[in-house]
Design a protein around this motif. Structure first.
Motif, PDB file in Angstrom:
ATOM      1  N   TYR A   1       0.822  -1.211   0.000  1.00  0.00           N
ATOM      2  CA  TYR A   1       0.000   0.000   0.000  1.00  0.00           C
ATOM      3  C   TYR A   1       0.861   1.268   0.000  1.00  0.00           C
ATOM      4  CZ  TYR A   1      -3.769  -3.245   0.924  1.00  0.00           C
ATOM      5  OH  TYR A   1      -4.662  -4.287   0.823  1.00  0.00           O
ATOM      6  N   GLY A   2       2.133   1.108  -0.409  1.00  0.00           N
ATOM      7  CA  GLY A   2       3.017   2.261  -0.583  1.00  0.00           C
ATOM      8  C   GLY A   2       3.499   2.899   0.698  1.00  0.00           C
ATOM      9  N   LYS A   3       3.491   2.159   1.804  1.00  0.00           N
ATOM     10  CA  LYS A   3       3.923   2.694   3.100  1.00  0.00           C
ATOM     11  C   LYS A   3       5.300   2.133   3.462  1.00  0.00           C
ATOM     12  CE  LYS A   3      -0.169   4.630   3.694  1.00  0.00           C
ATOM     13  NZ  LYS A   3      -0.374   6.090   3.712  1.00  0.00           N
ATOM     14  N   VAL A   4       6.271   2.333   2.565  1.00  0.00           N
ATOM     15  CA  VAL A   4       7.610   1.773   2.789  1.00  0.00           C
ATOM     16  C   VAL A   4       8.278   2.429   3.995  1.00  0.00           C
ATOM     17  CG1 VAL A   4       9.887   1.400   1.765  1.00  0.00           C
ATOM     18  CG2 VAL A   4       7.836   1.196   0.346  1.00  0.00           C
ATOM     19  N   ASP A   5       8.161   3.760   4.119  1.00  0.00           N
ATOM     20  CA  ASP A   5       8.756   4.453   5.267  1.00  0.00           C
ATOM     21  C   ASP A   5       8.136   3.970   6.578  1.00  0.00           C
ATOM     22  OD1 ASP A   5      10.460   5.969   3.706  1.00  0.00           O
ATOM     23  OD2 ASP A   5       8.984   7.569   3.412  1.00  0.00           O
ATOM     24  N   GLU A   6       6.837   3.703   6.555  1.00  0.00           N
ATOM     25  CA  GLU A   6       6.178   3.196   7.751  1.00  0.00           C
ATOM     26  C   GLU A   6       6.686   1.793   8.106  1.00  0.00           C
ATOM     27  OE1 GLU A   6       4.792   4.852   5.422  1.00  0.00           O
ATOM     28  OE2 GLU A   6       3.601   6.462   6.323  1.00  0.00           O
ATOM     29  N   ALA A   7       7.054   1.027   7.065  1.00  0.00           N
ATOM     30  CA  ALA A   7       7.603  -0.308   7.314  1.00  0.00           C
ATOM     31  C   ALA A   7       8.931  -0.199   8.054  1.00  0.00           C
ATOM     32  CB  ALA A   7       7.781  -1.061   5.997  1.00  0.00           C
ATOM     33  N   TYR A   8       9.769   0.775   7.648  1.00  0.00           N
ATOM     34  CA  TYR A   8      11.032   1.011   8.370  1.00  0.00           C
ATOM     35  C   TYR A   8      10.750   1.438   9.811  1.00  0.00           C
ATOM     36  CZ  TYR A   8      13.908   0.768   4.133  1.00  0.00           C
ATOM     37  OH  TYR A   8      14.563   0.340   3.015  1.00  0.00           O
TER      38      TYR A   8
ATOM     39  N   PRO B   1      15.151  -6.378  14.476  1.00  0.00           N
ATOM     40  CA  PRO B   1      15.037  -7.268  13.316  1.00  0.00           C
ATOM     41  C   PRO B   1      16.355  -7.995  13.050  1.00  0.00           C
ATOM     42  CG  PRO B   1      15.127  -4.975  12.626  1.00  0.00           C
ATOM     43  CD  PRO B   1      14.997  -4.965  14.105  1.00  0.00           C
ATOM     44  N   ASP B   2      16.275  -9.263  12.683  1.00  0.00           N
ATOM     45  CA  ASP B   2      17.461 -10.032  12.329  1.00  0.00           C
ATOM     46  C   ASP B   2      17.497 -10.236  10.816  1.00  0.00           C
ATOM     47  OD1 ASP B   2      15.433 -11.788  11.947  1.00  0.00           O
ATOM     48  OD2 ASP B   2      16.073 -13.226  13.475  1.00  0.00           O
ATOM     49  N   ILE B   3      18.432 -11.052  10.353  1.00  0.00           N
ATOM     50  CA  ILE B   3      18.593 -11.238   8.907  1.00  0.00           C
ATOM     51  C   ILE B   3      17.346 -11.875   8.290  1.00  0.00           C
ATOM     52  CG2 ILE B   3      19.746 -13.465   9.233  1.00  0.00           C
ATOM     53  CD1 ILE B   3      20.307 -10.874   6.417  1.00  0.00           C
ATOM     54  N   VAL B   4      16.660 -12.762   9.045  1.00  0.00           N
ATOM     55  CA  VAL B   4      15.443 -13.396   8.526  1.00  0.00           C
ATOM     56  C   VAL B   4      14.358 -12.344   8.301  1.00  0.00           C
ATOM     57  CG1 VAL B   4      13.641 -15.093   8.991  1.00  0.00           C
ATOM     58  CG2 VAL B   4      16.002 -15.581   9.663  1.00  0.00           C
TER      59      VAL B   4
ATOM     60  N   TYR C   1      14.791  -9.055   7.850  1.00  0.00           N
ATOM     61  CA  TYR C   1      15.180  -8.197   6.727  1.00  0.00           C
ATOM     62  C   TYR C   1      14.964  -8.901   5.385  1.00  0.00           C
ATOM     63  CZ  TYR C   1      17.198  -4.402   9.485  1.00  0.00           C
ATOM     64  OH  TYR C   1      17.375  -3.312  10.322  1.00  0.00           O
ATOM     65  N   ASN C   2      15.265 -10.193   5.337  1.00  0.00           N
ATOM     66  CA  ASN C   2      15.064 -10.927   4.086  1.00  0.00           C
ATOM     67  C   ASN C   2      13.583 -11.007   3.714  1.00  0.00           C
ATOM     68  OD1 ASN C   2      17.739 -11.359   3.474  1.00  0.00           O
ATOM     69  ND2 ASN C   2      17.817 -13.426   4.302  1.00  0.00           N
ATOM     70  N   CYS C   3      12.701 -11.103   4.729  1.00  0.00           N
ATOM     71  CA  CYS C   3      11.251 -11.056   4.462  1.00  0.00           C
ATOM     72  C   CYS C   3      10.873  -9.727   3.827  1.00  0.00           C
ATOM     73  CB  CYS C   3      10.472 -11.254   5.762  1.00  0.00           C
ATOM     74  SG  CYS C   3      10.483 -12.930   6.401  1.00  0.00           S
ATOM     75  N   PHE C   4      11.416  -8.644   4.386  1.00  0.00           N
ATOM     76  CA  PHE C   4      11.177  -7.295   3.869  1.00  0.00           C
ATOM     77  C   PHE C   4      11.707  -7.197   2.436  1.00  0.00           C
ATOM     78  CE2 PHE C   4      11.542  -2.557   5.349  1.00  0.00           C
ATOM     79  CZ  PHE C   4      10.751  -2.173   4.290  1.00  0.00           C
ATOM     80  N   LEU C   5      12.933  -7.699   2.237  1.00  0.00           N
ATOM     81  CA  LEU C   5      13.581  -7.608   0.923  1.00  0.00           C
ATOM     82  C   LEU C   5      12.815  -8.407  -0.122  1.00  0.00           C
ATOM     83  CD1 LEU C   5      16.138  -6.442  -0.479  1.00  0.00           C
ATOM     84  CD2 LEU C   5      17.216  -8.655  -0.070  1.00  0.00           C
ATOM     85  N   LYS C   6      12.288  -9.557   0.271  1.00  0.00           N
ATOM     86  CA  LYS C   6      11.564 -10.396  -0.690  1.00  0.00           C
ATOM     87  C   LYS C   6      10.343  -9.669  -1.243  1.00  0.00           C
ATOM     88  CE  LYS C   6       9.686 -15.025  -1.367  1.00  0.00           C
ATOM     89  NZ  LYS C   6       8.619 -14.556  -2.263  1.00  0.00           N
ATOM     90  N   VAL C   7       9.647  -8.948  -0.372  1.00  0.00           N
ATOM     91  CA  VAL C   7       8.476  -8.187  -0.829  1.00  0.00           C
ATOM     92  C   VAL C   7       8.896  -7.145  -1.852  1.00  0.00           C
ATOM     93  CG1 VAL C   7       6.616  -6.645  -0.118  1.00  0.00           C
ATOM     94  CG2 VAL C   7       7.267  -8.546   1.347  1.00  0.00           C
ATOM     95  N   LEU C   8       9.976  -6.434  -1.564  1.00  0.00           N
ATOM     96  CA  LEU C   8      10.459  -5.395  -2.478  1.00  0.00           C
ATOM     97  C   LEU C   8      10.938  -5.992  -3.795  1.00  0.00           C
ATOM     98  CD1 LEU C   8      12.450  -3.206   0.094  1.00  0.00           C
ATOM     99  CD2 LEU C   8      10.188  -2.741  -0.845  1.00  0.00           C
TER     100      LEU C   8
ATOM    101  N   ARG D   1      18.211   0.271  -1.054  1.00  0.00           N
ATOM    102  CA  ARG D   1      18.214   1.113   0.149  1.00  0.00           C
ATOM    103  C   ARG D   1      18.186   0.244   1.404  1.00  0.00           C
ATOM    104  NH1 ARG D   1      12.929   4.625   1.925  1.00  0.00           N
ATOM    105  NH2 ARG D   1      13.605   5.200   4.026  1.00  0.00           N
ATOM    106  N   LEU D   2      17.337  -0.796   1.379  1.00  0.00           N
ATOM    107  CA  LEU D   2      17.254  -1.695   2.524  1.00  0.00           C
ATOM    108  C   LEU D   2      18.562  -2.464   2.688  1.00  0.00           C
ATOM    109  CD1 LEU D   2      15.600  -3.026   4.766  1.00  0.00           C
ATOM    110  CD2 LEU D   2      14.760  -4.674   3.085  1.00  0.00           C
ATOM    111  N   TYR D   3      19.154  -2.884   1.570  1.00  0.00           N
ATOM    112  CA  TYR D   3      20.421  -3.629   1.619  1.00  0.00           C
ATOM    113  C   TYR D   3      21.512  -2.782   2.293  1.00  0.00           C
ATOM    114  CZ  TYR D   3      24.881  -5.371  -0.184  1.00  0.00           C
ATOM    115  OH  TYR D   3      26.189  -5.798  -0.292  1.00  0.00           O
ATOM    116  N   ARG D   4      21.587  -1.510   1.907  1.00  0.00           N
ATOM    117  CA  ARG D   4      22.604  -0.627   2.517  1.00  0.00           C
ATOM    118  C   ARG D   4      22.315  -0.389   4.000  1.00  0.00           C
ATOM    119  NH1 ARG D   4      22.420   1.690  -2.804  1.00  0.00           N
ATOM    120  NH2 ARG D   4      20.679   3.036  -2.236  1.00  0.00           N
ATOM    121  N   LYS D   5      21.033  -0.271   4.338  1.00  0.00           N
ATOM    122  CA  LYS D   5      20.657  -0.048   5.736  1.00  0.00           C
ATOM    123  C   LYS D   5      21.037  -1.250   6.601  1.00  0.00           C
ATOM    124  CE  LYS D   5      16.778   1.604   8.549  1.00  0.00           C
ATOM    125  NZ  LYS D   5      17.408   2.876   8.901  1.00  0.00           N
ATOM    126  N   MET D   6      20.864  -2.454   6.057  1.00  0.00           N
ATOM    127  CA  MET D   6      21.258  -3.656   6.782  1.00  0.00           C
ATOM    128  C   MET D   6      22.734  -3.607   7.147  1.00  0.00           C
ATOM    129  SD  MET D   6      19.234  -6.457   4.400  1.00  0.00           S
ATOM    130  CE  MET D   6      20.099  -7.860   5.066  1.00  0.00           C
TER     131      MET D   6
END
Length: 509
Positions: free
Chosen positions: A330-337, A350-353, A355-362, A373-378
């Motif tokens: 629903y376009g709320k990426v900042d809210e997800a962070y 959050p752990d690597i699992v 973050y990977n859930c988040f990354l898979k959606v993206l 952006r998420l990869y660099r933040k990790m």
């Protein structure tokens, strides 16, 4: 001479009559075909499970005939649930009744479905009874007999297991078969028929909690939570306690229908009056949080997150996945962070699992900028990416026809000391072949051989086909010799046969 003329005239008359008959026959045939197309397009034009299909068919006003009904059934032969709905609707129409050939076609469709072992044998028994006895309805007593016979014939393994383990079965034997029949009707979106049948037989066959759950889930399936709640109320009145899975289904249905207030009321009931088996779970919270996100009620969303933590309901991987996926869709990426930050402040970083859930959606939604952006933040937060992280990124770039991005991901993986696994090589080689980067794909295949990596047979077969198309006999020989260590000719034959059977099943044979 006169006899010759008379004979000639009679021939012309006979020919004209035959031509007229053939023309009428062709016109009738064309009309039936046209009506079949109209009915079929009306049926398939409705969303599956939508309860307006029957109304749309009524509005067409096409008079039914046996050739017309059998023609539509033939068109729907690979859509057994929709075919059964059409068959039931047609049987109710005035000036039409099913003939044996229509029953036979319906039974053939239901008998060839992949659900035949579980749901539809009993339906076939009922249809067969209706065909043989020329009835439009089945009396309750006869239905009970059919259910009992079905139970004795097809549910004997349950009875044997109960006898062996010395389990005392308290339910009537017919209830298991009745539940299968109701479940079949509900899965065909014929929930009104299922409930009508239930009302007729409940005085003869005592329903159990599963019976009410089936009807409740059926009303939820057709997006009618109000009727579903009435079933739930009756279930509670009779002493059957719904579990949290049942409540979660109701809340999910309310949310999908935009009835957020009703969903929150039911959630509050679960929280304040629910028993141990019906109190809110992490799944309950995630369903409501995603619904609040969808309706842009972010303040309430984060209050609910705090409530979840304070109530001791611990989030798991699926909770993170559901909430993050809902926010991203629903376009709320900042809210997800922000959600991840809030969870970290509450003592659940959050752990690597996660973050990977988040990354898979993206990655699945091809949001490459957000994924990077998420990869660099990790990395900034000290959560080092795993090999699955890089595999998802590389696959995303290939799906976006960006082999350069995939190569950068490959080099980045080596830079951070993350060893490529079998999936990494399969993603890269397959993607390079598809992007026509043949030389690079062959270089990586050479690495596979040199490192002694065992490729999954499916990928090995696919790479051989690619090399065969290119005519690279040397590479084919080298890869085949390498894979001979892991696979033998007998296994190759079994794989080929399984693929053939799969392709034939997809063609409906």
């Amino acid at each position: 001479m006169s006899s010759f003329v008379a004979h000639n005239v009679s021939i012309r008359l006979y020919c004209s009559e035959t031509a007229s008959f053939n023309q009428n026959y062709d016109v009738e045939d064309n009309r039936v075909e046209s009506d079949v197309e109209k009915l079929y397009s009306t049926i398939m034009g409705r969303p599956i499970g939508h309860r307006g299909m029957e109304k749309a068919l009524d509005q067409l006003g096409i008079p039914l005939s046996t050739p017309l009904v059998t023609g539509v059934l033939h068109s729907l032969r690979f859509e057994e649930k929709i075919a059964f709905r059409f068959f039931t609707w047609a049987g109710r129409q005035e000036n039409y009744s099913h003939e044996p050939c229509a029953y036979n076609d319906m039974i053939d469709i239901l008998s060839s479905t992949r659900y035949k072992v579980k749901q539809f044998r009993i339906v076939c028994d009922v249809l067969d009874y209706m065909k043989r006895h020329n009835r439009n309805t089945v009396p309750v007593e006869v239905l009970s007999t059919i259910l009992r016979k079905y139970t004795e014939k097809y549910l004997t393994h349950v009875q044997k297991f109960a006898k062996k383990k010395r389990i005392r079965v308290k339910t009537q034997p017919e209830i298991n078969a009745l539940n299968l029949l109701l479940d079949a009707l509900c899965k065909c979106s014929l929930v009104e028929d299922a409930e009508a049948l239930f009302q007729k037989v409940k005085s003869k066959i005592k329903p159990n909690a599963d019976t009410y759950n089936i009807l409740f889930f059926g009303w939820c399936r057709v997006r009618n939570p109000t009727r579903g709640m009435k079933v739930l109320e009756e279930m509670i009145e009779l002493g059957h306690a719904p579990d949290n899975f049942t409540y979660n289904t109701a809340i999910d249905t309310f949310c999908k229908e935009g009835m957020i207030t009703e969903a929150l009321e039911l959630f509050e009931f679960m929280r304040t009056q629910g028993s141990t088996i019906s109190s809110p779970t992490a799944k309950t919270y995630s369903i409501i949080i995603v619904a609040l996100v969808q309706n842009d009620r972010m303040e309430e969303c984060f209050k609910l997150v705090e409530h979840m933590m304070s109530s001791g309901c611990l989030p798991d991987v699926s909770t993170y996945k559901d909430i993050i996926e809902g926010m991203c869709l629903y376009g709320k990426v900042d809210e997800a962070y922000k959600f991840l930050e809030e969870m970290g402040k509450k003592g659940y970083p959050p752990d690597i699992v996660t973050y990977n859930c988040f990354l898979k959606v993206l990655c699945d939604n091809k949001k490459s900028d957000e994924a990077l952006r998420l990869y660099r933040k990790m990395i900034e937060l000290g959560c080092m990416p795993s090999v699955q992280t890089y595999n998802m990124l590389a696959l995303m770039f290939f799906q976006m026809d960006d082999p350069d991005g995939a190569f950068e991901t490959w080099h980045e993986m080596g830079k951070w000391g993350c060893a490529a696994d079998t999936d990494s090589y399969c993603v890269m080689i397959d993607g390079l072949f598809r992007c026509n980067k043949v030389e690079d794909a062959c270089i990586l295949l050479e690495e596979v051989v040199n490192k002694g990596i065992k490729l999954p047979y499916r990928n090995f077969d696919s790479f051989l086909m690619q090399l065969s198309t290119l005519g690279n006999l040397q590479a084919i020989h080298r890869l085949s010799e390498h894979m001979r260590k892991f696979y033998n000719p007998a296994m190759a034959r079994r794989y080929a046969l399984s693929q053939k059977r799969k392709s034939m099943s997809l063609r409906g044979k």
